[in-house]
Design a protein around this motif. Structure first.
Motif, PDB file in Angstrom:
ATOM      1  N   CYS A  43       0.840  -1.202   0.000  1.00 22.31           N
ATOM      2  CA  CYS A  43       0.000   0.000   0.000  1.00 22.31           C
ATOM      3  C   CYS A  43       0.876   1.254   0.000  1.00 22.31           C
ATOM      4  O   CYS A  43       0.599   2.218  -0.710  1.00 22.31           O
ATOM      5  CB  CYS A  43      -0.932  -0.011   1.210  1.00 22.31           C
ATOM      6  N   ALA A  44       1.960   1.193   0.780  1.00 23.72           N
ATOM      7  CA  ALA A  44       2.854   2.343   0.855  1.00 23.72           C
ATOM      8  C   ALA A  44       3.676   2.496  -0.417  1.00 23.72           C
ATOM      9  O   ALA A  44       3.976   3.608  -0.847  1.00 23.72           O
ATOM     10  CB  ALA A  44       3.768   2.202   2.057  1.00 23.72           C
ATOM     11  N   SER A  45       4.031   1.347  -1.043  1.00 24.25           N
ATOM     12  CA  SER A  45       4.877   1.420  -2.235  1.00 24.25           C
ATOM     13  C   SER A  45       4.088   1.736  -3.495  1.00 24.25           C
ATOM     14  O   SER A  45       4.672   2.044  -4.528  1.00 24.25           O
ATOM     15  CB  SER A  45       5.613   0.089  -2.418  1.00 24.25           C
ATOM     16  N   GLY A  46       2.754   1.661  -3.401  1.00 26.04           N
ATOM     17  CA  GLY A  46       1.929   1.974  -4.563  1.00 26.04           C
ATOM     18  C   GLY A  46       1.865   0.858  -5.581  1.00 26.04           C
ATOM     19  O   GLY A  46       1.504   1.092  -6.737  1.00 26.04           O
ATOM     20  N   THR A  47       2.201  -0.346  -5.163  1.00 32.21           N
ATOM     21  CA  THR A  47       2.193  -1.481  -6.095  1.00 32.21           C
ATOM     22  C   THR A  47       1.021  -2.416  -5.838  1.00 32.21           C
ATOM     23  O   THR A  47       1.036  -3.564  -6.259  1.00 32.21           O
ATOM     24  CB  THR A  47       3.510  -2.275  -5.967  1.00 32.21           C
ATOM     25  N   HIS A  48      -0.014  -1.898  -5.149  1.00 30.47           N
ATOM     26  CA  HIS A  48      -1.111  -2.756  -4.718  1.00 30.47           C
ATOM     27  C   HIS A  48      -2.102  -3.066  -5.826  1.00 30.47           C
ATOM     28  O   HIS A  48      -2.723  -4.112  -5.846  1.00 30.47           O
ATOM     29  CB  HIS A  48      -1.852  -2.103  -3.556  1.00 30.47           C
ATOM     30  N   GLY A  49      -2.321  -2.147  -6.774  1.00 35.71           N
ATOM     31  CA  GLY A  49      -3.259  -2.371  -7.860  1.00 35.71           C
ATOM     32  C   GLY A  49      -4.691  -2.063  -7.520  1.00 35.71           C
ATOM     33  O   GLY A  49      -5.600  -2.301  -8.331  1.00 35.71           O
ATOM     34  N   CYS A  50      -4.944  -1.542  -6.313  1.00 36.13           N
ATOM     35  CA  CYS A  50      -6.322  -1.208  -5.928  1.00 36.13           C
ATOM     36  C   CYS A  50      -6.778   0.059  -6.671  1.00 36.13           C
ATOM     37  O   CYS A  50      -6.052   1.053  -6.738  1.00 36.13           O
ATOM     38  CB  CYS A  50      -6.413  -0.971  -4.422  1.00 36.13           C
ATOM     39  N   VAL A  73      -5.663  -1.356   1.791  1.00 37.07           N
ATOM     40  CA  VAL A  73      -5.634  -1.518   3.244  1.00 37.07           C
ATOM     41  C   VAL A  73      -4.593  -2.580   3.597  1.00 37.07           C
ATOM     42  O   VAL A  73      -4.686  -3.730   3.160  1.00 37.07           O
ATOM     43  CB  VAL A  73      -7.013  -1.939   3.784  1.00 37.07           C
ATOM     44  N   SER A  74      -3.545  -2.207   4.336  1.00 32.49           N
ATOM     45  CA  SER A  74      -2.492  -3.144   4.749  1.00 32.49           C
ATOM     46  C   SER A  74      -3.014  -4.066   5.837  1.00 32.49           C
ATOM     47  O   SER A  74      -3.608  -3.610   6.814  1.00 32.49           O
ATOM     48  CB  SER A  74      -1.256  -2.391   5.249  1.00 32.49           C
ATOM     49  N   ASP A  75      -2.736  -5.374   5.682  1.00 32.48           N
ATOM     50  CA  ASP A  75      -3.157  -6.359   6.660  1.00 32.48           C
ATOM     51  C   ASP A  75      -1.980  -6.889   7.478  1.00 32.48           C
ATOM     52  O   ASP A  75      -2.149  -7.769   8.319  1.00 32.48           O
ATOM     53  CB  ASP A  75      -3.841  -7.550   5.958  1.00 32.48           C
ATOM     54  N   GLY A  76      -0.752  -6.392   7.198  1.00 31.47           N
ATOM     55  CA  GLY A  76       0.435  -6.880   7.896  1.00 31.47           C
ATOM     56  C   GLY A  76       1.051  -8.068   7.182  1.00 31.47           C
ATOM     57  O   GLY A  76       0.414  -8.726   6.351  1.00 31.47           O
ATOM     58  N   SER A  77       2.348  -8.355   7.489  1.00 36.43           N
ATOM     59  CA  SER A  77       3.091  -9.482   6.912  1.00 36.43           C
ATOM     60  C   SER A  77       3.063  -9.459   5.396  1.00 36.43           C
ATOM     61  O   SER A  77       2.992 -10.499   4.737  1.00 36.43           O
ATOM     62  CB  SER A  77       2.533 -10.814   7.417  1.00 36.43           C
TER      63      SER A  77
END
Length: 485
Positions: A351-358, A363-367
């Protein structure tokens, strides 16, 4: 006999003792007809290469190197041996031929490292009897050995090869005679030189000698019996039987025995057959090793690439990837990034790196895990990344002044707050008191018009009443007259 005739015979005697010359390209007159399992030495071939006489198809060929060849100084050092020469000096061996045998023995001694801790040499001389010329402990330097060899003289008629082997085994290859014990791991070697057929049994005695650990080499000259040579020699016969057609070329065999007794440095010679690296261990021994990233195969010569990923010795926390032979690199599972140690992995915030594709919200879930969500009024599609509209009221683009009411996926209508009413544009709202005022004003105007209309109607009706009354009276009079008639 006249004195001058005696003098002529004495001058011709050395010439009469010389061996008859061999015809080039043919066997000597006294050579065996077939020599299977032997090595033979003859005339030199073209370009100075060692040649050989024609031999039966079952007789292996031999390339005898010239002295000082590939096995020269710096390449090999003779192995320590307990070496016994067993030489035939029967009457068939002429004096000059016997001299050639002694030269052959001396040349082999020259190629060896002689000494108490190196090679020890003994000589057994035989014909119908056996004589130990000197034991293994007699001399410890080359010059003394060679002088002792030069003093040896022929014995007599007869060829008791079996007795000679038995004597060497019982009286020369003993600790008391200078042989070293079995714990020393010093090879015991005997070289038998003969030009005839043994007059005793050699098969059993040679077998006992070999069984006791003595390595037997058989050198046949001229009329030597090949079957007897086979009975005496150790296995493999190809490496332990040699044949020469005359004593005139026996000296050339010294270079072959130099090769045999030499602690050859196969790594230097390039004959090691190691696929990658040859390591010299000394005393003619070597072993093979492999380049980094390879492992030695079961044949101890060839190498195979090491699959460190398969061996599970890579140290990668997540994934090991093979590169070139013996090389690899580490990678991480999706959602993780490789740390500076190039082996361990850390969770990656996509999410922070902008590579999520959303499409809307990550929303980060950890790990290293995450999920996508949508803005209000949108719903997440099956790809779990993109969004579609489901409530236009929630989007805020409806245009309702007061309240937007959703009627479905893309339908809605507007409502107003209490005390207000929806205007004709179906979007804006007006207060109810204002509406009443407008209605009251409209009602007042309507009453005046109505009263004026009513007055007009009343006046018109009044004007109509008089004619209507006259007509009604006439009708009544007419109806009465008809009744009374």
């Amino acid at each position: 006999m006249p004195r001058h005739l005696l003098r002529s015979l004495l001058l011709l005697l050395p010439l009469l003792l010389l061996p008859p010359p061999a015809v080039p390209g043919s066997l000597a007159s006294r050579s065996p007809a077939a020599l299977p399992g032997s090595r033979r030495l003859g005339t030199r071939g073209p370009a100075g290469s060692p040649g050989r006489r024609p031999a039966p198809t079952d007789a292996p060929s031999l390339r005898v190197s010239e002295p000082g060849g590939a096995r020269g100084a710096g390449v090999c050092k003779s192995r320590p041996l307990d070496l016994v020469f067993i030489i035939d000096s029967s009457r068939s061996v002429r004096p000059l031929e016997f001299t050639k045998v002694k030269t052959f023995v001396s040349q082999i001694i020259d190629t060896l490292d002689i000494g108490e801790a190196d090679t020890r040499v003994a000589v057994v001389n035989y014909a119908s009897t056996v004589k130990i010329e000197f034991n293994l402990q007699a001399y410890s330097d080359k010059q003394s050995l060679k002088r002792a060899v030069a003093r040896i003289t022929p014995l007599s008629k007869g060829t008791m090869s079996g007795l000679a082997i038995q004597t060497a085994m019982d009286e020369v290859f003993t600790v008391e005679a200078g042989a070293r014990g079995s714990n020393s791991n010093i090879p015991k070697v005997a070289i038998i030189v003969t030009d005839g057929r043994p007059q005793d049994q050699v098969n059993e005695v040679a077998a006992r000698a070999r069984a006791s650990g003595i390595e037997l080499y058989a050198v046949g000259v001229d009329r030597a019996d090949m079957e007897s040579l086979k009975m005496m020699a150790s296995e493999p016969l190809d490496d332990h039987i040699f044949y020469v057609e005359t004593y005139g070329v026996i000296e050339k065999l010294s270079s072959r025995f130099q090769e045999t007794f030499c602690a050859v440095d196969a790594c230097v010679l390039g004959t090691h057959q190691c696929q990658h690296v040859c390591i010299s261990d000394g005393e003619g021994k070597h072993h093979c090793e492999c380049s980094q990233g390879y492992t030695l195969n079961a044949d101890k010569k060839t190498c195979s690439a090491v699959d460190k990923c398969a061996l599970n010795t890579h140290g990668c926390e997540h994934i090991c990837v093979n590169d070139r032979p013996g090389s690899y690199h580490c990678e991480c599972y999706e959602g993780y990034t490789l740390n500076e140690d190039r082996k361990t992995c850390s969770a990656q915030d996509k999410c922070a790196s902008g590579t999520h594709g959303c499409q809307h919200i990550c929303v980060s879930d950890g790990s290293g895990s995450h999920h996508c969500e949508c803005y209000e009024g949108y719903t997440l599609n099956e790809d779990k990344k993109s969004c579609s509209v489901y409530n236009k009221c929630a989007l805020g683009t409806h245009g309702c002044q007061h309240i937007c009411v959703s009627d479905g996926a893309e339908s809605y209508h507007c409502d107003c707050h209490p005390g207000y009413t929806l205007n004709e544009d179906k979007k804006t709202c007006s207060a109810i008191q204002e509406v009443r005022r407008l209605i009251s004003t409209a009602d007042a105007c309507g009453c005046e018009v109505t009263l004026a209309f009513q007055e007009k109607v009343s006046s018109y009706l009044q004007r109509l009443n008089t004619p209507l009354d006259n007509i009604l009276k006439k009708l009544q009079v007419n109806e009465y007259g008809q009744v009374h008639r």
